[in-house]
Design a protein around this motif. Structure first.
Motif, short mmCIF file in Angstrom:
data_model
loop_
_atom_site.label_atom_id
_atom_site.label_comp_id
_atom_site.label_asym_id
_atom_site.label_seq_id
_atom_site.Cartn_x
_atom_site.Cartn_y
_atom_site.Cartn_z
N HIS A 80 0.42 -0.76 0.28
CA HIS A 80 0.25 -0.10 -0.08
C HIS A 80 0.71 1.47 -0.03
CE1 HIS A 80 -3.28 2.58 -0.18
NE2 HIS A 80 -2.42 3.23 1.61
N ASP A 81 1.91 1.03 0.83
CA ASP A 81 3.16 2.19 0.67
C ASP A 81 3.96 2.78 -1.24
OD1 ASP A 81 2.90 2.74 3.45
OD2 ASP A 81 4.85 1.29 3.76
N PHE A 82 3.21 1.97 -2.17
CA PHE A 82 3.88 1.47 -3.14
C PHE A 82 2.94 2.14 -4.07
CE2 PHE A 82 4.93 -0.32 -7.59
CZ PHE A 82 5.92 0.27 -7.52
N VAL A 83 1.82 1.90 -3.39
CA VAL A 83 0.34 2.91 -4.02
C VAL A 83 1.26 3.90 -4.02
CG1 VAL A 83 -1.55 2.30 -4.49
CG2 VAL A 83 -0.85 0.56 -4.52
N CYS A 84 1.03 4.34 -2.66
CA CYS A 84 0.62 5.47 -2.40
C CYS A 84 1.77 6.51 -2.61
CB CYS A 84 0.71 5.92 -0.38
SG CYS A 84 -1.24 5.36 -0.03
N TYR A 85 2.83 5.74 -2.91
CA TYR A 85 3.83 6.55 -3.48
C TYR A 85 3.94 6.81 -4.91
CZ TYR A 85 8.42 7.61 -5.17
OH TYR A 85 10.37 8.32 -5.95
N ALA A 86 3.01 5.39 -5.43
CA ALA A 86 2.29 5.97 -7.26
C ALA A 86 1.61 7.12 -7.53
CB ALA A 86 2.86 4.68 -7.81
N VAL A 87 0.75 6.78 -6.22
CA VAL A 87 -0.52 8.10 -6.95
C VAL A 87 0.34 9.13 -6.46
CG1 VAL A 87 -3.09 8.95 -5.91
CG2 VAL A 87 -2.10 6.37 -6.51
N ASP A 88 0.78 9.81 -4.82
CA ASP A 88 1.42 10.81 -5.41
C ASP A 88 2.02 11.58 -6.09
OD1 ASP A 88 0.55 10.99 -3.09
OD2 ASP A 88 1.35 10.34 -1.68
N HIS A 89 2.49 10.03 -7.33
CA HIS A 89 2.96 10.92 -8.46
C HIS A 89 2.54 11.49 -9.31
CE1 HIS A 89 6.80 10.25 -5.62
NE2 HIS A 89 7.41 11.42 -6.39
N HIS A 90 1.44 10.47 -9.21
CA HIS A 90 0.63 10.52 -10.19
C HIS A 90 0.53 9.24 -11.98
CE1 HIS A 90 -1.00 14.53 -8.99
NE2 HIS A 90 0.37 14.64 -8.79
N TRP A 91 0.97 8.54 -11.25
CA TRP A 91 2.04 7.65 -12.21
C TRP A 91 0.44 6.60 -12.12
CZ3 TRP A 91 6.88 6.92 -9.50
CH2 TRP A 91 7.82 7.99 -9.65
N ALA A 92 -0.52 6.03 -12.91
CA ALA A 92 -1.54 5.32 -13.20
C ALA A 92 -1.28 3.96 -13.28
CB ALA A 92 -2.54 5.63 -14.03
N GLY A 93 -2.26 3.08 -12.85
CA GLY A 93 -2.35 1.28 -13.24
C GLY A 93 -2.62 1.09 -12.28
N ILE A 94 -2.12 0.90 -11.20
CA ILE A 94 -2.14 0.38 -9.41
C ILE A 94 -2.91 0.71 -8.06
CG2 ILE A 94 0.18 -1.03 -9.95
CD1 ILE A 94 1.15 0.86 -7.47
N GLU A 95 -3.76 2.18 -8.66
CA GLU A 95 -4.16 2.59 -7.74
C GLU A 95 -5.67 2.04 -7.09
OE1 GLU A 95 -5.15 3.51 -11.98
OE2 GLU A 95 -3.52 4.29 -10.69
#
Length: 346
Positions: free
Chosen positions: A102-117
């Motif tokens: 979940h930390d990795f998902v949050c990191y991606a979402v915070d950087h606006h990288w889509a696909g795992i949200e």
């Protein structure tokens, strides 16, 4: 053989209570935490623990412990997130096996990288994620997976696995079958999208967004919706011991599915992408069989989600396992459907 520098400290007779989300109190004969791959290699080179099995542990969120573990439990703590490549449309991001998913998902979402949200709040670690091709709300690991690095436990050499080599299936991969016990996953690389195309058609995501008046959702909106849905349906392991979905959703041939639907016209069902198989929600089957909210001692079935078995306090692992077997027998007798466990039982 290379000279051993400083093998990590191995503890003896360690309680596993803090290391499994079911909250089962059994003991591990040996226990070690690994923060860097070299630490494990150096441990192996000592030869001191070659006489026992090595059991690799991530977040302990897909595990039911039924007895003391006569093995060396290796807790994987390898962390770190880094961008390794990018182009106009995608960005390749690698995460250590010990990173909390979940930390990795949050990191991606915070950087606006889509696909795992859509996979927000799934318990466990990045390293465990590809082992069973985790997924939620219409998205699976394989959709954004690029490659992983894994230590071959026979040769002690790193190997790279692409999507084809991982042989992903529904909650399946090479590492649960032919490669079981042969590799230690050290890092996973994902190809995430710079262009946002939210997946909102599965489950209650659209209705949650509509309630909030969100017409054009971003990935942050989708992630928050998924978190809200999961928190409303699933118990927090910190409050009630559980490992999320205990059973896989069964898939049937078109012929067998037609028979089941004929007998139960209201049963939800979904086509399996890329095949003629039909998937049925295990939670629905279990609820219809009368198990939802069932409790025997401290072992039970969650009152809001029948797919989740729970430990209300002091249940033993074999008590939860026994309950799962009773449920499987009940579903087979009522629906003619064989349920498979998603959780690893040790």
């Amino acid at each position: 053989m290379p000279l051993v520098k400083s093998a990590p400290r191995v503890l003896e007779n360690v309680s596993m209570l803090p290391y499994n989300t079911f909250g089962i109190d059994v003991s591990a004969r040996y226990f070690v935490e690994i923060n860097h791959l070299q630490e494990y290699i150096e441990l192996v080179q000592t030869g001191n623990y070659a006489h026992v099995k090595h059991l690799f542990l991530g977040g302990g969120s897909n595990l039911l412990l039924t007895k003391d573990i006569e093995a060396l439990v290796v807790k994987i703590q390898m962390d770190g997130i880094e961008v390794v490549d990018e182009d106009a449309d995608h960005i390749w991001v690698k995460a250590g096996a010990g990173v909390v998913w979940h930390d990795f998902v949050c990191y991606a979402v915070d950087h606006h990288w889509a696909g795992i949200e859509n996979m927000s709040l799934i318990p466990g670690t990045v390293g465990a994620a590809p082992m069973q091709n985790i997924g939620a709300y219409g998205v699976e690991i394989k959709d954004t997976f690029d490659h992983l690095d894994a230590l071959n436990l026979t040769t002690m050499q790193l190997e790279r696995f692409d999507t084809a080599r991982c042989a992903f299936g529904y909650r399946e991969s090479y590492f649960k079958h032919e490669g079981k016990g042969q590799y230690l996953i050290t890092a996973v690389c994902f190809r995430l999208n710079k262009q946002v195309e939210p997946q909102t058609s599965y489950g209650a995501i659209q209705s949650v967004l509509a309630e909030k008046g969100i017409v054009n959702p971003g990935i942050n909106d989708v992630a928050n919706a998924v978190i809200e849905i999961r928190q409303s349906k699933l118990p927090d392991p910190k409050e009630i011991g559980n490992s999320g979905s205990f059973f896989k959703n069964p898939t049937l041939s078109a012929e067998a599915a037609a028979e089941l639907i004929k007998g139960y016209p209201n049963i939800p069902h979904y086509p399996v992408e890329g095949s003629s198989m039909i998937k049925f929600p295990a939670g629905w089957l279990i609820e219809q069989a009368g198990w939802k909210g069932y409790r025997s001692g401290d072992a039970g079935v969650h009152a809001k989600q029948a797919l989740v078995l729970v430990n209300y306090g002091h249940a033993k692992g074999n008590e939860i396992q026994m309950l799962s077997e009773q449920i499987k027998k009940s579903i087979l007798e009522k629906f003619g459907v064989v349920l498979e466990t998603e959780v690893n039982i040790l």
